[in-house]
Design an enzyme around this catalytic site. Structure first.
Site, PDB file in Angstrom:
ATOM      1  N   ARG A  41      51.741  44.227  45.354  1.00  0.00           N
ATOM      2  CA  ARG A  41      53.030  44.231  44.783  1.00  0.00           C
ATOM      3  C   ARG A  41      53.567  45.716  44.778  1.00  0.00           C
ATOM      4  O   ARG A  41      52.913  46.519  44.334  1.00  0.00           O
ATOM      5  CB  ARG A  41      53.127  43.633  43.660  1.00  0.00           C
ATOM      6  CG  ARG A  41      53.869  42.417  43.655  1.00  0.00           C
ATOM      7  CD  ARG A  41      53.852  41.794  42.238  1.00  0.00           C
ATOM      8  NE  ARG A  41      53.070  40.389  42.099  1.00  0.00           N
ATOM      9  CZ  ARG A  41      53.670  39.638  41.500  1.00  0.00           C
ATOM     10  NH1 ARG A  41      54.845  39.173  41.340  1.00  0.00           N
ATOM     11  NH2 ARG A  41      52.718  38.660  41.505  1.00  0.00           N
ATOM     12  N   ARG A  65      39.771  55.327  36.371  1.00  0.00           N
ATOM     13  CA  ARG A  65      41.361  55.049  36.101  1.00  0.00           C
ATOM     14  C   ARG A  65      41.343  54.045  34.947  1.00  0.00           C
ATOM     15  O   ARG A  65      40.785  52.926  35.123  1.00  0.00           O
ATOM     16  CB  ARG A  65      42.198  54.919  37.339  1.00  0.00           C
ATOM     17  CG  ARG A  65      43.470  55.106  36.992  1.00  0.00           C
ATOM     18  CD  ARG A  65      44.595  54.586  38.032  1.00  0.00           C
ATOM     19  NE  ARG A  65      44.903  53.279  37.883  1.00  0.00           N
ATOM     20  CZ  ARG A  65      45.109  52.368  38.798  1.00  0.00           C
ATOM     21  NH1 ARG A  65      45.095  52.821  40.242  1.00  0.00           N
ATOM     22  NH2 ARG A  65      45.513  51.177  38.533  1.00  0.00           N
ATOM     23  N   GLU A 115      39.790  50.983  36.173  1.00  0.00           N
ATOM     24  CA  GLU A 115      39.395  51.120  37.837  1.00  0.00           C
ATOM     25  C   GLU A 115      38.259  51.830  38.243  1.00  0.00           C
ATOM     26  O   GLU A 115      38.611  53.313  38.295  1.00  0.00           O
ATOM     27  CB  GLU A 115      40.720  51.158  38.443  1.00  0.00           C
ATOM     28  CG  GLU A 115      41.753  50.200  38.172  1.00  0.00           C
ATOM     29  CD  GLU A 115      42.170  49.691  39.570  1.00  0.00           C
ATOM     30  OE1 GLU A 115      41.515  49.406  40.405  1.00  0.00           O
ATOM     31  OE2 GLU A 115      43.222  48.979  39.444  1.00  0.00           O
TER      32      GLU A 115
END
Ligand SMILES: Nc1ncnc2c1ncn2[C@@H]1O[C@H](COP(=O)(O)OP(=O)(O)O)[C@@H](O)[C@H]1O
Ligand SMILES: [Mg+2]
Length: 311
Positions: A229, A268, A285
């Site tokens: 997205r 991250r 992440e």
């Protein structure tokens, strides 16, 4: 179109077929590496013609199409690691591609977004799922293996129709064996936003603000084939508390992976304020995060230095 990897370089940046020349952010990293005289190939992770053994180092970057075939992706990382140094390591990636890792962080005392885990093996009835949903407010249903907000929906607990949609969403995921996460929708994401803290070599580098992404119930057509997205990103100065949570995650990782070379090239940590305004971890992440070099002055240089130091 980019030229196919020549196989002459010792370092590969792994990407996906849809981004054969990386995404613009990682192109900054590639340019920094090339500027240091390091030959770099950009290679598509599931391209059968790539000879991964020819690379001494492989850095996972924009491999964003693996979420529907996580096992295949993890197998690929294991194969690569037999002949090359993979950054980040395959064990770390296997752990990190399934958000159940959040439970490991919680066990170590880290603040995560409060989560109810739904296991497909329990064959939950609609009624059983309904009983887990909050009575009021908004909530989120998402699979444990996902990226780019795929298969993720936001629901209003006090609207019967939306509860039914949420139950169908959870059931559809579990019907194909996927584990499901149920979380309260943290409204701080709409005001303060989500903060992504980027650590390079375990050292805080920069942070970004990500706009809220969920507008409502999951609809299969939402992404219309896109990999992720669209999100609005801006640089952000994180609060001391946010940085502290990020730093604690880096420390916890050293504890969780004592055998791996530490610190990891990149980490991250994404946080959102909870209802009391305290940062809680939405995800960590370690696989293929956008590192938002464009929003962190000097960060692509730092990442290239960190890679160069490992060659
Ligand atoms: N509990 C939540 N509260 C508010 N927003 C959420 C919540 N869970 C997910 N989101 C929104 O959905 C996006 C994607 O969810 P996330 O957990 O980061 O998964 P991924 O990025 O791997 O798809 C987040 O960036 C955030 O905007
Ligand atoms: Mg995310």
């Amino acid at each position: 179109m980019t030229t196919p990897p020549s196989g002459s370089a010792r370092l590969a940046l792994a990407t996906c077929a849809e981004l054969p020349d990386l995404d613009p952010d990682d192109q900054l990293l590639r340019d920094e590496l090339v500027g240091r005289g390091i030959p770099v190939d950009v290679a598509v992770w599931d391209d059968p013609t790539i000879d991964w053994a020819s690379y001494q180092h492989v850095v996972v970057r924009s491999t964003w199409d693996y979420t529907e075939r996580q096992a295949q992706f993890v197998d690929w990382t294991r194969r690569v690691e037999q002949t090359s140094e993979l950054l980040n390591p395959a064990d770390v990636i296997a752990w990190n591609t399934d958000k159940t890792y959040l439970a490991d962080l919680e066990e170590r005392g880290l603040p995560i977004v409060p989560t109810i885990w739904l296991d497909p093996a329990t064959n939950m009835t609609s009624r059983a799922i309904n009983s887990r949903l909050p009575a009021f407010g908004e909530f989120v249903i998402k699979p444990t293996i996902s990226a780019g907000s795929r298969d993720t929906g936001r629901y209003d607990a006090s609207a019967t129709q939306q509860r039914m949609l949420a139950i169908t969403h959870a059931k559809n995921l579990m019907a194909v064996g996927r584990h499901v996460m149920l979380q309260r929708y943290l409204r701080g994401v709409d005001t303060v936003g989500e903060t992504g803290l980027v650590f390079l070599d375990g050292v805080f580098s920069h942070a970004v603000r990500k706009s809220a992404l969920l507008s409502g119930p999951f609809r299969p057509a939402d992404l219309d084939g896109a990999l992720y997205r669209g999100e609005v990103i801006a640089p952000r100065e994180p609060s001391a508390e946010e940085r502290e949570v990020g730093g604690r995650v880096v420390e916890a990782l050293a504890d969780i992976f004592p055998g791996a070379r530490q610190p990891f090239l990149y980490t991250r940590v994404d946080v959102i304020p909870d209802e009391e305004g305290k940062p809680v971890i939405l995800e960590v992440e370690l696989t293929e995060p956008s590192l938002f070099f464009q929003h962190g002055p000097g960060s692509a240089e730092r990442a290239a230095d960190a890679i160069a130091a490992r060659l």
